[in-house]
Write a protein that holds these residues in place. Structure first.
Motif, short mmCIF file in Angstrom:
data_model
loop_
_atom_site.label_atom_id
_atom_site.label_comp_id
_atom_site.label_asym_id
_atom_site.label_seq_id
_atom_site.Cartn_x
_atom_site.Cartn_y
_atom_site.Cartn_z
N TRP A 1 0.79 -1.23 0.00
CA TRP A 1 0.00 0.00 0.00
C TRP A 1 0.83 1.28 0.00
O TRP A 1 0.44 2.26 -0.66
N PRO A 2 1.96 1.35 0.67
CA PRO A 2 2.75 2.59 0.58
C PRO A 2 3.29 2.86 -0.83
O PRO A 2 3.67 4.00 -1.13
N TYR A 3 3.31 1.85 -1.68
CA TYR A 3 3.86 2.01 -3.03
C TYR A 3 2.77 1.81 -4.09
O TYR A 3 3.05 1.49 -5.23
N ALA A 4 1.52 2.03 -3.69
CA ALA A 4 0.38 1.69 -4.57
C ALA A 4 0.34 2.52 -5.84
O ALA A 4 -0.21 2.08 -6.85
N GLU A 5 0.93 3.71 -5.83
CA GLU A 5 0.85 4.58 -7.00
C GLU A 5 2.02 4.40 -7.95
O GLU A 5 2.03 5.01 -9.03
N ASN A 6 3.02 3.61 -7.58
CA ASN A 6 4.17 3.45 -8.48
C ASN A 6 4.62 2.00 -8.53
O ASN A 6 4.13 1.23 -9.35
N GLN A 7 5.51 1.59 -7.63
CA GLN A 7 6.11 0.27 -7.72
C GLN A 7 5.10 -0.86 -7.54
O GLN A 7 5.22 -1.91 -8.17
N ALA A 8 4.12 -0.69 -6.67
CA ALA A 8 3.15 -1.74 -6.38
C ALA A 8 1.82 -1.54 -7.11
O ALA A 8 0.83 -2.19 -6.77
N TYR A 9 1.79 -0.66 -8.09
CA TYR A 9 0.53 -0.36 -8.79
C TYR A 9 -0.08 -1.62 -9.38
O TYR A 9 -1.29 -1.86 -9.30
N GLN A 10 0.76 -2.47 -9.97
CA GLN A 10 0.28 -3.68 -10.63
C GLN A 10 -0.38 -4.64 -9.64
O GLN A 10 -1.50 -5.11 -9.86
N ILE A 11 0.29 -4.93 -8.55
CA ILE A 11 -0.24 -5.89 -7.59
C ILE A 11 -1.45 -5.32 -6.86
O ILE A 11 -2.41 -6.06 -6.55
N VAL A 12 -1.49 -4.02 -6.61
CA VAL A 12 -2.64 -3.41 -5.95
C VAL A 12 -3.87 -3.47 -6.86
O VAL A 12 -4.98 -3.79 -6.41
N GLN A 13 -3.69 -3.18 -8.14
CA GLN A 13 -4.81 -3.28 -9.08
C GLN A 13 -5.31 -4.73 -9.18
O GLN A 13 -6.51 -4.97 -9.34
N ALA A 14 -4.39 -5.69 -9.08
CA ALA A 14 -4.81 -7.10 -9.09
C ALA A 14 -5.64 -7.42 -7.86
O ALA A 14 -6.64 -8.15 -7.94
#
Length: 257
Positions: free
Chosen positions: A113-126
């Motif tokens: 969640w702290p990286y939801a807008e960049n590095q973790a965008y893909q996994i968060v959208q999944a």
């Protein structure tokens, strides 16, 4: 992708080598068993080479897990699993210490969640896709898989979870379990040791690859960039997996004849 063909070639090589050395591998004395750790260390080193120079975590993990699985299958000794697990832990620690992208994937795996807008965008959208799908899904073509980067390849299972829901996702997993069960049945029924071990290795490839990518998409394990067999987009992956099935069918046919 060369790794798709390499996994089948390695399964054939491992089956040939391990069947030839199975008597030594089963030897009870430490002096005899010590000689077989050479190939284990070589296999470990090759996976590290793949990880270090190609930065392909998925293939590296798959190759090493394949060798350990086949080594355990031919010997029945749980000690090899323990040694292999220890070597894997050392390799993972080295990779984490040396490579920033490995550290990034571990951070995303632990807390995206702290990286939801960049590095973790893909996994968060999944994760949002799985949540949107619910028990029965939104329906075919009624989801928004275009919101997930690389949805046709690495994250195809998230698109399935959104449109088919928990029921459809469980059905897909059930199909893989049936395929693995059929492969192990072919291995048990095979007459010759080489065919038994090769069928075991090919089935292990299918099962391990499926687990690694499904575990990554659902955050059970850190994400690695490999395909979901027969589902993810990719020509070389599809061809290699059909070759894998063809080899299993050939072994089954030889046994029947």
């Amino acid at each position: 992708q060369p790794g798709e063909i390499a996994k089948i070639a390695l399964a054939i090589f491992f089956a040939s080598y391990l069947v030839e050395k199975r008597d030594v591998l089963k030897e009870a004395t430490w002096g005899a068993r010590r000689r077989v750790f050479g190939p284990l260390l070589v296999a470990w080193g090759l996976t590290l080479v793949v990880m270090f120079f190609e930065r392909d975590l998925g293939s590296s993990l798959l190759f090493f897990a394949l060798f350990i699985t086949m080594l355990w299958a031919v010997t029945g000794r749980a000690g090899y699993l323990a040694v292999g697990g220890g070597l894997f832990a050392v390799g993972a620690a080295i990779a984490y210490a040396l490579f920033s992208h490995v550290q990034q994937r571990v951070r995303i795996w632990l807390d995206p969640w702290p990286y939801a807008e960049n590095q973790a965008y893909q996994i968060v959208q999944a994760m949002f896709a799985f949540g949107t799908g619910g028990p029965a899904g939104t329906g075919l073509s009624l989801g928004s898989p275009n919101r997930i980067p690389a949805a046709a390849t690495d994250f195809i299972f998230a698109a399935i979870g959104e449109e088919l829901g928990l029921l459809g996702s469980a059905a897909i997993i059930g199909c893989y379990l049936l395929m693995v069960g059929a492969g192990l049945r072919i291995a048990i029924r095979a007459d010759r040791p080489f065919e038994q071990l090769l069928a075991t290795g090919l089935t292990a490839i299918l099962g391990l690859q499926t687990f690694i990518i499904l575990g990554g998409v659902t955050r059970l394990v850190p994400l690695t960039g490999i395909t979901l067999p027969f589902v993810s987009y990719g020509g070389s992956s599809l061809i290699a997996n059909y070759v894998l099935l063809a080899l299993l069918l050939r072994i089954s046919d030889d046994t029947a004849r």
